[in-house]
Motif scaffolding. Structure first.
Motif, PDB file in Angstrom:
ATOM      1  N   LEU A   1     -19.689  -1.402  -4.273  1.00 15.37           N
ATOM      2  CA  LEU A   1     -18.562  -2.038  -4.929  1.00 15.37           C
ATOM      3  C   LEU A   1     -18.843  -2.419  -6.383  1.00 15.37           C
ATOM      4  O   LEU A   1     -18.023  -2.168  -7.249  1.00 15.37           O
TER       5      LEU A   1
ATOM      6  N   ARG B   1     -11.844   3.427  -8.334  1.00 18.75           N
ATOM      7  CA  ARG B   1     -11.730   2.062  -8.821  1.00 18.75           C
ATOM      8  C   ARG B   1     -10.686   1.275  -8.041  1.00 18.75           C
ATOM      9  O   ARG B   1     -10.905   0.116  -7.681  1.00 18.75           O
ATOM     10  N   GLU B   2      -9.572   1.925  -7.762  1.00 23.15           N
ATOM     11  CA  GLU B   2      -8.547   1.231  -6.990  1.00 23.15           C
ATOM     12  C   GLU B   2      -9.033   0.888  -5.602  1.00 23.15           C
ATOM     13  O   GLU B   2      -8.778  -0.207  -5.094  1.00 23.15           O
TER      14      GLU B   2
ATOM     15  N   LEU C   1     -16.579  -1.025  -9.586  1.00 27.76           N
ATOM     16  CA  LEU C   1     -15.775  -1.917 -10.423  1.00 27.76           C
ATOM     17  C   LEU C   1     -16.178  -1.810 -11.878  1.00 27.76           C
ATOM     18  O   LEU C   1     -15.389  -1.945 -12.777  1.00 27.76           O
TER      19      LEU C   1
ATOM     20  N   ARG D   1       0.828  -1.204   0.000  1.00 26.67           N
ATOM     21  CA  ARG D   1       0.000   0.000   0.000  1.00 26.67           C
ATOM     22  C   ARG D   1       0.864   1.256   0.000  1.00 26.67           C
ATOM     23  O   ARG D   1       0.572   2.218  -0.708  1.00 26.67           O
TER      24      ARG D   1
ATOM     25  N   MET E   1       2.072   1.805  -3.405  1.00 24.81           N
ATOM     26  CA  MET E   1       1.048   2.404  -4.259  1.00 24.81           C
ATOM     27  C   MET E   1       0.998   3.911  -4.060  1.00 24.81           C
ATOM     28  O   MET E   1       0.980   4.680  -5.026  1.00 24.81           O
TER      29      MET E   1
ATOM     30  N   THR F   1     -11.280  -2.054  -5.863  1.00 22.91           N
ATOM     31  CA  THR F   1     -10.515  -3.280  -6.092  1.00 22.91           C
ATOM     32  C   THR F   1      -9.910  -3.797  -4.790  1.00 22.91           C
ATOM     33  O   THR F   1      -9.981  -4.978  -4.468  1.00 22.91           O
ATOM     34  N   MET F   2      -9.338  -2.865  -4.038  1.00 18.80           N
ATOM     35  CA  MET F   2      -8.711  -3.274  -2.778  1.00 18.80           C
ATOM     36  C   MET F   2      -9.738  -3.865  -1.827  1.00 18.80           C
ATOM     37  O   MET F   2      -9.458  -4.814  -1.104  1.00 18.80           O
ATOM     38  N   ARG F   3     -10.908  -3.269  -1.837  1.00 13.68           N
ATOM     39  CA  ARG F   3     -11.938  -3.787  -0.930  1.00 13.68           C
ATOM     40  C   ARG F   3     -12.378  -5.171  -1.369  1.00 13.68           C
ATOM     41  O   ARG F   3     -12.638  -6.046  -0.545  1.00 13.68           O
ATOM     42  N   VAL F   4     -12.490  -5.364  -2.689  1.00  6.76           N
ATOM     43  CA  VAL F   4     -12.864  -6.682  -3.194  1.00  6.76           C
ATOM     44  C   VAL F   4     -11.827  -7.707  -2.764  1.00  6.76           C
ATOM     45  O   VAL F   4     -12.139  -8.824  -2.381  1.00  6.76           O
ATOM     46  N   LEU F   5     -10.562  -7.276  -2.780  1.00  8.83           N
ATOM     47  CA  LEU F   5      -9.502  -8.197  -2.390  1.00  8.83           C
ATOM     48  C   LEU F   5      -9.527  -8.497  -0.908  1.00  8.83           C
ATOM     49  O   LEU F   5      -8.793  -9.344  -0.433  1.00  8.83           O
TER      50      LEU F   5
END
Ligand SMILES: Nc1ncnc2c1ncn2[C@@H]1O[C@H](COP(=O)(O)OP(=O)(O)O)[C@@H](O)[C@H]1O
Ligand SMILES: [Mg+2]
Lengths: 781, 241
Positions: free
Chosen positions: A773, A681-682, A777, A415, A418, A685-689
């Motif tokens: 989310l 979007r990032e 996405l 992180r 990033m 994505t991080m939350r999805v991960l």
């Protein structure tokens, strides 16, 4: 095309928060410009109207005493259209604090003369058992006088009673400044207009005049007329005629108005540039977010020009709201500013209107930066082929720098990597965003520091430099030994005498009327330098204004022509320069001045430092003494300053600070809002991960937080620098202030910038959280 | 190699799932009364036309979205009544996602994209092992922009499986890819499925792909149309689209 128009409306609505932010920035920038410009305009036209309506003279001369019989000779000079000759006497008015009074004769009945009175209340004096007088508006207000009030004065060594018939002012006394006073002080200096016959009786002088005022016929050059006039009046104790621009009231007004003009250009200019810069970068980012849509439109076959028109429409709609708000804001704030001028400039009326020119200026100034921003943003998109633009993401080219590889890499979490790479992969954008945040500091420091500068100037001028309690001007110089009688007054701790001389100072083709002060070599009470111990006064010291404006170097000979005392001219070499924050000054060792004047030690000004408890007692003692023309209490001068110029500066500061505050808030919140869209979007994505929302959001927060931190030193340094630059740009002759920026100012700026950041962060957080989310996405921009 | 038998206990159980989207005045029923069971270690293809509700269903199963009504259980986790942080933990511990547009973090290299996940999971595999599994161990230092679409998608698979998830959810993983590249991606998915025994759900509107599945669930208009259990799997090399 219809569909595109629909899209304009939709986009506006979708970006309503950003639109509001940009509109607010624009409104502040152009609002300030409109306010400052139209109040400046109001001031200038009030001056012109007053001068025209009240027939302000064009050429003046003061003399000790000249016979009225000169009138016909003066009138017959070809080119003189109107002439007015007045008798003037100075005295003391019997009030607490012993203010000085100036009594001016009115033209004989049947003639209105020049420099006419504008009565705001009451009537012109008529004859009666007790003489009547019109009192100057400023003094009347400061002392609460009404027509019918009975006053007493000491004039020509005698006490006289007179009655107020009316309240008013004349064009030559708009700015009423007492003899030897650094600033106008309505409590301490009053002007009275009386019938000539009454004044002649008081002064015991008949058929003379002391002031000449004339107006020229159309198209006549003043030069030749002045020569003629000077030739006629030269035997009567005069320093010669002078033009309107050298008349004290007009000069001070011009000085102030010029300063307001600088203020009307400089500050709104800075604010507007920052607003423009912010608008520009916000639009670049917003249009950047629209990249895919633009590419799609182009892929569909829309021409460039159509797309550009489309976005220009969008931008114009965005800012038009802002400029309407700006005009309204400008009108309101301008009214407020013009109102604060009224306390300072006593024009019969300062009528404030937001002129068409100001409105045009405001609208133009808001549309220009917006169009510029849109153009820059669209240009970058134009250079892409539709295929390129259609690719889903447009990431910058990321690199792992050697620094990162060797030093940090293994210690950094993904992180942090990033955050750092996002920041430094686009250095230009980082710089831009950081400058944007830094501009908030600039605005705040620039506006808040005025209070510091004012406070420091007052402290320097009235406490650290001038340490007397009272100063007193005598009508005529008295022998040095007479000072004993003052020093033994009860409560006097320290005393110092001065020999002052009104002079015309000349160097090459420059000339200027001022007061030449002969002071003790080791002056304690009226110091001119903050250095301790006091630097001895070894020669002619001038305000450093002359150094620059006249291009003088030490050793240059200055020529002095005494005004009014009929003494001969003399020359003195310049010894050095000092900073005089209020007004211009020339100082010379008292002994040297006596030498130049061929006189034995004498003084006409005395400074006393006294025990505060004895102040009123001493004042009443002095008031009864016949020799005194004007007593000035430092406390009263300071209060007068606070009331007039102080109020003016405080009101302007307050206005600037409020604008700076609103702009800071809207620029920070807006910039953070756009960051949120860019990183949406990032984060998703991080939350999805599987990262917690706050961890993912922390990414965005640290990114903006780092920019914010980088902005602090940049903002502080450039704010500091710009404040100095602004001050030296408005460096008028009468004011030469030192720039100081207090910790309180930095603290307050930090509070505002930090608070705005917090508001922005909270908004960012709730916006990010609200977006589901799946949507985040899916969104492909 | 053999698919799990259907008589095993399901690890996903969905009952009467409903989900509606408001479209101004109108509402679109994306899911209407979906009943579904998914079993340990099977490979399921969700097949259906565009707009039929596949993504909606997958998002609900993966804890990205919540159903309006009905119930979803993953083992004993109630996904419908779970809080935000419960769902986040569920995703972190059990689910790997693969999307049509890869959703890689552009500022991180391939390996770092994987490490982003291994950093926060309980028993991750080695990041380079995950890349090896999709055949990209030699490209770990490249940024996404330096990779082809197929390679990016394989990185995203490596990222999804690096946590050794119980479930791998793939939403049109080959949707943006040509046949040749798409096959490589499917190959990677199959390999993960076979080597780790992960329950894999692949969404596609491409019927050809359904040959690789143990079960093909057809979605039509927000409902389960049919469920077909395939007895013979077609080798990947023979699939063409
Ligand atoms: N966020 C949303 N807002 C409104 N309608 C949506 C949203 N997401 C999906 N839908 C609608 O729900 C239906 C199902 O969508 P989706 O699950 O994405 O279908 P699929 O993945 O099968 O193509 C579609 O009709 C779509 O238009
Ligand atoms: Mg879908």
């Amino acid at each position: 095309m219809k569909t595109l128009n629909l899209k304009v409306i939709r986009s506006l609505f979708a970006m309503k928060a950003q639109t509001a932010g940009i509109a607010l920035l624009i409104a502040c920038g152009s609002g300030l410009l409109i306010a400052a410009w139209s109040s400046y305009d109001a001031l200038r036209s009030a001056k012109e109207r007053t001068y025209r309506n009240l027939r302000f003279g064009q050429i003046f001369a003061d003399m000790k005493s000249a016979p009225l019989s000169l009138e016909s000779r003066l009138r017959s000079i070809p080119g003189v259209a109107e002439l007015d000759l007045r008798l003037i006497e100075d005295g003391l008015v019997h009030f607490p604090g012993a203010p000085s009074g100036r009594f001016i004769s009115l033209p004989e009945a049947g003639s209105l003369g020049l420099d006419r009175l504008h009565l705001s209340l009451g009537d012109l004096p008529v004859s009666g058992s007790i003489p009547q007088a019109v009192v100057h508006e400023g003094f009347a207000m400061a002392r609460g006088l009404r027509p019918g009030d009975l006053l007493e004065t000491t004039l020509g060594g005698k006490r006289w009673k007179f009655r107020i018939s009316g309240i008013g002012l004349s064009p030559d006394t708009v700015y009423a400044i007492g003899p030897g006073a650094p600033l106008p002080d309505d409590r301490r200096f009053g002007i009275f207009w009386m019938r000539r016959s009454d004044l002649e009786k008081w002064s015991g002088k008949g058929h003379i005049f002391r002031r000449l005022s004339l107006i020229l016929s159309e198209g006549v050059s003043p030069h030749r007329i002045r020569e003629e006039v000077d030739r006629i009046i030269s035997p009567y104790g005069t320093a010669g005629s002078y033009l309107r621009k050298d008349q004290i009231s007009d000069r001070l007004i011009e000085n102030e108005i010029t300063q307001q003009k600088t203020l009307a250009i400089l500050f709104p200019g800075i604010f507007l540039s920052i607003a423009a810069f912010q608008t520009q970068s916000a639009l670049v980012r917003l249009i950047g977010l629209e990249r895919l849509q633009i590419a799609t439109l182009r892929a569909l076959g829309y021409e460039h020009s159509k797309i550009i028109t489309h976005y220009l429409k969008l931008v114009l709609l965005m800012v038009s709201g802002g400029s309407v708000l700006g005009v309204l804001l400008g009108a309101g704030v301008g009214e407020l500013m013009a109102g604060s001028y009224r306390a300072f400039f006593r024009f019969p009326e300062v009528s404030f209107t937001t002129g068409l020119s100001a409105v045009a200026l405001g609208i133009g100034s808001s549309i220009f930066p917006a169009a510029l921003g849109a153009a820059t943003a669209l240009r970058s998109i134009r250079s892409l082929t539709p295929a390129e633009a259609l690719r889903p993401a447009s990431p910058p080219t990321f690199k792992i720098t050697r620094l990162e590889r060797n030093l940090f890499r293994e210690r950094l979490t993904m992180r942090s990597r990033m955050v750092l790479r996002n920041l430094f992969a686009r250095p230009i954008r980082l710089l831009w965003n950081t400058l944007g945040m830094a501009s908030a500091w600039i605005l705040l420091i620039l506006s808040l520091s005025w209070m510091d500068i004012l406070a420091n100037m007052l402290d320097e001028r009235f406490h650290r430099l001038s340490r007397e309690t009272l100063s007193m001007n005598l009508n005529t110089p008295v022998a040095e030994r007479e000072s004993r009688s003052w020093s033994i007054l009860p409560g006097v701790i320290q005393w110092e005498t001065q020999r002052t001389l009104p002079v015309r100072m000349r160097f090459l083709n420059h000339q200027r009327n001022l007061l030449l002060t002969g002071a003790p070599v080791f002056t304690e009470l009226e110091r001119y330098s903050l250095a301790l111990p006091t630097v001895p006064l070894e020669g002619l010291l001038l305000s450093r204004y002359f150094e620059e404006a006249w291009g003088i170097r030490p050793g240059d000979p200055m020529e002095f022509e005494p005004l009014g005392e009929g003494s001969h001219r003399f020359t003195l070499p310049v010894h050095g320069f000092v900073q005089d924050s209020l007004g211009l000054a020339a100082r010379v060792p008292k002994g040297l001045l006596h030498e130049k004047l061929n006189e034995s030690p004498a003084f006409n000004r005395i400074l006393l430092r006294i025990d505060p408890q004895s102040e009123s007692e001493i004042l009443s003692t002095i008031q009864l003494s016949p020799s005194g023309a004007g007593i000035q209490s430092k406390k009263a001068i300071l209060e007068g300053f606070q009331r007039t110029l102080g109020t003016l500066i405080r009101v302007s500061t307050l206005i600037l600070v409020s604008f700076a505050w609103v702009m800071t808030l809207s620029l920070l919140v807006n910039s953070m809002r756009i960051s949120t869209s860019e990183r949406q979007r990032e984060i998703a994505t991080m939350r999805v991960l599987g990262l917690d929302f706050d961890k993912a959001f922390g990414l965005l927060l640290s990114e903006t937080g780092i920019q914010w931190l980088l902005a602090v030193p940049i903002g502080v340094v450039s704010g500091n620098w710009l404040t100095r630059a602004a001050l030296s740009a408005m460096h008028a002759e009468e004011y030469d202030f030192t720039v100081v920026i207090s910790r309180k100012t930095y603290g307050l700026a930090l509070l505002v910038v930090g608070g705005s950041f917090l508001v922005g962060a909270l908004r960012m957080r709730s916006t990010s959280k609200r977006i589901g989310l799946p949507e985040a996405l899916k969104s492909e921009d | 190699m053999r698919p799990m038998e259907n008589n095993k206990t399901p690890i996903f159980k969905a009952r009467n799932l409903n989900k509606a989207y408001a479209w101004g005045e109108m509402t679109v029923l994306a899911l209407r009364g979906v009943d579904l069971e998914l079993y340990q270690g099977e490979l399921v293809v969700l097949l259906g036309p565009s707009g039929s509700g596949k993504t909606t269903l997958l998002n609900i199963l993966g804890g990205l979205d919540a159903a309006d009504s009905g119930e979803v259980f993953y083992r004993d986790h109630d996904l419908v009544h779970a809080s935000d942080s419960d769902l986040t933990r569920f995703r972190r511990e059990h689910v790997g996602f693969v999307f049509q547009f890869y959703n890689l973090i552009p500022s991180l290299t391939a390996l770092e994209n994987v490490r982003l996940v291994t950093e926060i999971s309980n028993c991750p595999m080695k990041p380079d092992a995950a890349l090896r599994m999709v055949g990209l161990e030699h490209l770990g230092d490249r940024f996404p922009s330096q990779l082809s679409g197929g390679e990016q998608q394989r990185v995203s698979i490596a990222r999804a499986i690096s946590k050794q998830p119980d479930i791998l959810l793939c939403d049109e993983p080959t949707g943006a890819l040509d046949c040749e590249t798409g096959r490589k991606v499917l190959e990677a998915i199959l390999k993960v499925h076979e080597e780790l025994g992960t329950l894999v759900v692949v969404i596609t509107h491409n019927a050809a792909i359904s040959g690789i599945a143990d079960r093909v669930i057809r979605i039509e208009n927000g409902k389960i149309g049919s469920i077909a259990t395939s007895t013979v799997k077609i080798p990947l090399q023979e699939i063409r689209w």
